[in-house]
Design a protein around this motif. Structure first.
Motif, PDB file in Angstrom:
ATOM      1  N   LEU A 199      -4.761  -1.167  -3.052  1.00 26.04           N
ATOM      2  CA  LEU A 199      -4.641  -2.147  -1.984  1.00 26.04           C
ATOM      3  C   LEU A 199      -3.453  -1.731  -1.131  1.00 26.04           C
ATOM      4  O   LEU A 199      -2.330  -1.616  -1.640  1.00 26.04           O
ATOM      5  N   ASN A 200      -3.713  -1.506   0.152  1.00 25.55           N
ATOM      6  CA  ASN A 200      -2.697  -0.912   1.023  1.00 25.55           C
ATOM      7  C   ASN A 200      -2.267   0.418   0.408  1.00 25.55           C
ATOM      8  O   ASN A 200      -3.077   1.279   0.156  1.00 25.55           O
ATOM      9  N   ASP A 201      -0.983   0.557   0.096  1.00 30.01           N
ATOM     10  CA  ASP A 201      -0.496   1.792  -0.523  1.00 30.01           C
ATOM     11  C   ASP A 201      -0.179   1.595  -2.002  1.00 30.01           C
ATOM     12  O   ASP A 201       0.435   2.471  -2.631  1.00 30.01           O
ATOM     13  N   ASP A 202      -0.590   0.489  -2.572  1.00 26.71           N
ATOM     14  CA  ASP A 202      -0.282   0.181  -3.969  1.00 26.71           C
ATOM     15  C   ASP A 202      -1.511   0.398  -4.849  1.00 26.71           C
ATOM     16  O   ASP A 202      -2.642   0.155  -4.439  1.00 26.71           O
ATOM     17  N   ILE A 203      -1.253   0.853  -6.078  1.00 28.08           N
ATOM     18  CA  ILE A 203      -2.299   1.014  -7.087  1.00 28.08           C
ATOM     19  C   ILE A 203      -2.046  -0.001  -8.196  1.00 28.08           C
ATOM     20  O   ILE A 203      -0.947  -0.051  -8.762  1.00 28.08           O
ATOM     21  N   PHE A 204      -3.042  -0.798  -8.500  1.00 29.61           N
ATOM     22  CA  PHE A 204      -2.954  -1.787  -9.574  1.00 29.61           C
ATOM     23  C   PHE A 204      -3.944  -1.426 -10.675  1.00 29.61           C
ATOM     24  O   PHE A 204      -5.065  -0.999 -10.392  1.00 29.61           O
ATOM     25  N   THR A 205      -3.522  -1.602 -11.913  1.00 32.48           N
ATOM     26  CA  THR A 205      -4.384  -1.322 -13.067  1.00 32.48           C
ATOM     27  C   THR A 205      -4.742  -2.636 -13.746  1.00 32.48           C
ATOM     28  O   THR A 205      -3.872  -3.461 -14.030  1.00 32.48           O
ATOM     29  N   ILE A 206      -6.023  -2.817 -13.998  1.00 25.59           N
ATOM     30  CA  ILE A 206      -6.494  -4.060 -14.610  1.00 25.59           C
ATOM     31  C   ILE A 206      -7.398  -3.729 -15.783  1.00 25.59           C
ATOM     32  O   ILE A 206      -8.231  -2.819 -15.704  1.00 25.59           O
ATOM     33  N   LYS A 207      -7.219  -4.444 -16.893  1.00 27.81           N
ATOM     34  CA  LYS A 207      -8.052  -4.222 -18.072  1.00 27.81           C
ATOM     35  C   LYS A 207      -8.202  -5.482 -18.920  1.00 27.81           C
ATOM     36  O   LYS A 207      -9.290  -5.944 -19.175  1.00 27.81           O
ATOM     37  N   GLU A 208      -7.080  -6.027 -19.381  1.00 28.00           N
ATOM     38  CA  GLU A 208      -7.135  -7.123 -20.349  1.00 28.00           C
ATOM     39  C   GLU A 208      -7.290  -8.493 -19.712  1.00 28.00           C
ATOM     40  O   GLU A 208      -7.874  -9.391 -20.305  1.00 28.00           O
ATOM     41  N   SER A 264      -6.979 -11.040 -15.726  1.00 29.28           N
ATOM     42  CA  SER A 264      -6.964 -11.078 -14.270  1.00 29.28           C
ATOM     43  C   SER A 264      -5.585 -10.694 -13.750  1.00 29.28           C
ATOM     44  O   SER A 264      -4.570 -10.851 -14.438  1.00 29.28           O
ATOM     45  N   LEU A 265      -5.567 -10.189 -12.521  1.00 30.45           N
ATOM     46  CA  LEU A 265      -4.337  -9.664 -11.933  1.00 30.45           C
ATOM     47  C   LEU A 265      -3.954 -10.505 -10.729  1.00 30.45           C
ATOM     48  O   LEU A 265      -4.751 -10.712  -9.817  1.00 30.45           O
ATOM     49  N   ALA A 266      -2.717 -11.005 -10.721  1.00 28.75           N
ATOM     50  CA  ALA A 266      -2.187 -11.752  -9.586  1.00 28.75           C
ATOM     51  C   ALA A 266      -1.051 -10.946  -8.961  1.00 28.75           C
ATOM     52  O   ALA A 266      -0.233 -10.355  -9.672  1.00 28.75           O
ATOM     53  N   VAL A 312      -5.104 -21.352   4.658  1.00 28.73           N
ATOM     54  CA  VAL A 312      -3.981 -21.209   3.733  1.00 28.73           C
ATOM     55  C   VAL A 312      -3.816 -19.746   3.351  1.00 28.73           C
ATOM     56  O   VAL A 312      -4.764 -19.101   2.899  1.00 28.73           O
ATOM     57  N   GLU A 313      -2.652 -19.237   3.533  1.00 35.14           N
ATOM     58  CA  GLU A 313      -2.385 -17.856   3.149  1.00 35.14           C
ATOM     59  C   GLU A 313      -2.158 -17.790   1.643  1.00 35.14           C
ATOM     60  O   GLU A 313      -1.259 -18.448   1.113  1.00 35.14           O
ATOM     61  N   GLN A 314      -3.001 -17.031   0.959  1.00 34.46           N
ATOM     62  CA  GLN A 314      -2.907 -16.900  -0.487  1.00 34.46           C
ATOM     63  C   GLN A 314      -2.600 -15.463  -0.864  1.00 34.46           C
ATOM     64  O   GLN A 314      -3.005 -14.526  -0.198  1.00 34.46           O
ATOM     65  N   ALA A 315      -1.884 -15.323  -1.946  1.00 36.97           N
ATOM     66  CA  ALA A 315      -1.586 -13.986  -2.445  1.00 36.97           C
ATOM     67  C   ALA A 315      -2.849 -13.364  -3.038  1.00 36.97           C
ATOM     68  O   ALA A 315      -3.695 -14.045  -3.611  1.00 36.97           O
ATOM     69  N   PHE A 316      -2.960 -12.059  -2.870  1.00 34.83           N
ATOM     70  CA  PHE A 316      -4.130 -11.314  -3.332  1.00 34.83           C
ATOM     71  C   PHE A 316      -4.213 -11.326  -4.859  1.00 34.83           C
ATOM     72  O   PHE A 316      -3.225 -11.096  -5.556  1.00 34.83           O
TER      73      PHE A 316
END
Length: 559
Positions: free
Chosen positions: A134-143, A145-147, A114-118
């Motif tokens: 991830l790839n060319d994207d930067i995600f910020t996580i603190k408070e 979980s990140l979908a 099953v293909e799931q989103a990261f």
């Protein structure tokens, strides 16, 4: 949900013309036999543990979940059709002829990938934000979980953190498209080594201890971490180190050039004080740039207050105050060469002015006006008793207040239209006051070594002893141990904006920053003597490093 394929339309499941994956084909022409012939279909089913398949054969419908043989009486034979299975699986089949009446049907299934989103999962909010690429994207996580909506098999990497964090980022064991991020805030400490002339330098969290490849002075040293542009900086001995902690505890430690006596962060830049001058660090050039030379002996560390950096130098028997304000050099303040004892503060930036509070040879406090309404003054304006208690309180991000207790009132020093005075701030029965950062404490003396907390202030929050007792149901008052440093502003010891105190009848050690949410019990079953041996030597957003002065044992505690 069931998905049905008509075998006549989809080649992969065509059981009439081609047996998928089989080395033997089944004739497409029906087999004609005498009337009422029994045909047997031996079905071997694999790969379906929680569901089955359905199909039609010789005019009848079947649903099975295990291997079995079905038999039908018919005039002529034809292959099974309309093989149907759950859309969570992929099935292939092979039909083999044993003889004119017996057939073997092999159905092999496997669960679809099953293909799931990261996603990045965390168990609880992090002390500092973490940037993940991830790839060319930067995600910020603190408070939380990140979908994301990204479907990828690429590996995410930690780019940087906004504070001292030891992080592990690994695939989640339950779901392959999800990654789990676990981070602990760390501090740096020196640990004694038996029969040695040095101390070990360790990175410590409440659950881990990592020894760094450097050593500290034999007497040990309290280390303050400074976060700047994704790296941690600290002064050890006379060397400033840059520390980067990457993904899964990869550590890069670099000694910067130069010999320094003090390090601080001011207006988003690193400043170092050396015997020969004041320096600012350039990350782009990876070098220290001298801002102001120093020719007199240094007599203090580097102090930051408001827009002002300051330090003390020695000239004969007097102390002089030097300042650097908004990237500009300021003239030296001599205070008529009366000040001879450095306090634990330098220049005090308050509304409309800059003050200096230190002692003379007679042990009296001298209050010197350095600047009023941006005009240079450099004049002693008040002599105060040596036993006075003072507090420089950072009430909010832009307001510093200088306070003392006088005549049953907590008073604050004000400057308005070139006029200076102590104005009542709040009536109090307390006789002691102290502050560090956003925490202001008033207390009532019980003995030479003890005082009872009267009120804790944090910004607009005010907690008196009654409110504290009601909130935590203490069986006895909150007691603090008094320090005896004669040049300190206060006998109340507050470090890193935190106050340690003791609940005697419960034998408990507590800590507070002046708010109810951050007033917590740290230790139980401790005597008063054990409490007085404890000192805060480092603190972060979520962790605290305590030292037991009786045996130099360090404790890293979640706060």
């Amino acid at each position: 949900m069931k998905k049905t394929w008509k075998l006549a339309a989809i080649a992969i499941f065509s059981l009439l013309n081609v047996a998928c994956g089989s080395s033997e084909s089944t004739p497409s022409t029906p087999v004609t036999t005498p009337d009422n012939t029994q045909f047997n279909l031996a079905i071997t089913l694999s790969g379906l543990s929680d569901s089955g398949v359905s199909f039609r054969w010789l005019g009848q419908s079947y649903s099975i979940s295990t291997s079995q043989t079905v038999s039908v009486t018919a005039v002529s034979y034809s292959a099974p059709t309309e093989l149907t299975f759950a859309d969570t699986h992929q099935c292939t089949s092979t039909l083999n002829k044993a003889n004119d009446t017996d057939y073997n049907w092999l159905i092999s299934c496997e669960k679809k990938a099953v293909e799931q989103a990261f996603s990045i999962l965390i168990d609880s909010p992090l002390p500092y934000a973490v940037d993940i690429k991830l790839n060319d994207d930067i995600f910020t996580i603190k408070e939380q979980s990140l979908a994301t909506e990204i479907i990828t098999s690429d590996t995410p990497t930690i780019v940087q953190t906004d504070g001292p964090l030891l992080c592990n980022l690994n695939p989640d064991s339950a779901q392959s498209a999800h990654w789990r991020l676990k981070c602990d805030e760390f501090l740096i400490a020196t640990e004694p080594v038996a029969n040695s002339t040095h101390t070990d330098v360790v990175l410590t969290t409440p659950t881990e201890r990592i020894q760094l490849a450097i050593t500290g002075p034999a007497e040990g040293q309290n280390i303050t971490l400074i976060h700047q542009a994704g790296s941690q900086y600290f002064l050890l001995g006379s060397t400033i180190y840059s520390l980067q902690v990457g993904q899964n505890a990869s550590i890069n430690l670099t000694a910067l050039t130069g010999q320094f006596v003090s390090l601080t962060q001011h207006q988003q830049a690193l400043y170092g004080l050396a015997n020969d001058g004041l320096y600012r660090y350039s990350e782009a050039l990876n070098t220290w740039q001298q801002l102001r030379p120093i020719t007199r002996p240094l007599a203090s560390a580097l102090f930051a207050s408001g827009e002002t950096l300051s330090w003390l130098t020695q000239m004969n028997d007097a102390l002089l105050l030097d300042r650097w304000v908004n990237n500009a050099n300021k003239s030296t303040t001599t205070a008529d060469q009366q000040i001879s004892q450095a306090s634990d503060h330098g220049a005090l930036s308050i509304d409309n002015g800059v003050m200096w509070l230190a002692k003379n040879q007679q042990n009296q406090w001298l209050l010197t006006a350095v600047e009023l309404m941006a005009n240079t003054v450099n004049q002693v304006i008040q002599t105060l008793d040596q036993y006075k208690q003072f507090a420089l309180w950072q009430k909010d991000a832009t307001t510093n207040q200088l306070l003392m207790i006088e005549g049953g009132s907590l008073t604050t020093f004000t400057i308005e239209n070139q006029s200076m005075s102590w104005q009542p701030y709040q009536a109090t029965s307390a006789d002691l006051v102290g502050a560090h950062k956003q925490l202001l404490v008033t207390a009532t003396t019980l003995s030479q070594s003890q005082a009872q907390i009267h009120t804790l202030y944090h910004g607009q929050t005010e907690l008196n002893h009654t409110a504290l007792n009601n909130a935590f149901n203490w069986s006895s008052p909150a007691i603090i141990a008094l320090q005896t440093d004669p040049t300190a502003f206060s006998s109340i010891s507050i470090k890193y904006g935190l106050l340690l105190f003791y609940i005697e009848e419960q034998s408990e050690v507590w800590i507070s920053d002046g708010t109810l949410n951050n007033t917590k019990r740290l230790l139980s079953d401790k005597s008063w003597q054990e409490f007085t041996n404890l000192e805060i030597i480092a603190a972060g957003q979520s962790v605290l490093l305590l030292n037991n002065k009786s045996n130099n044992q360090l404790m890293t505690i979640t706060r």
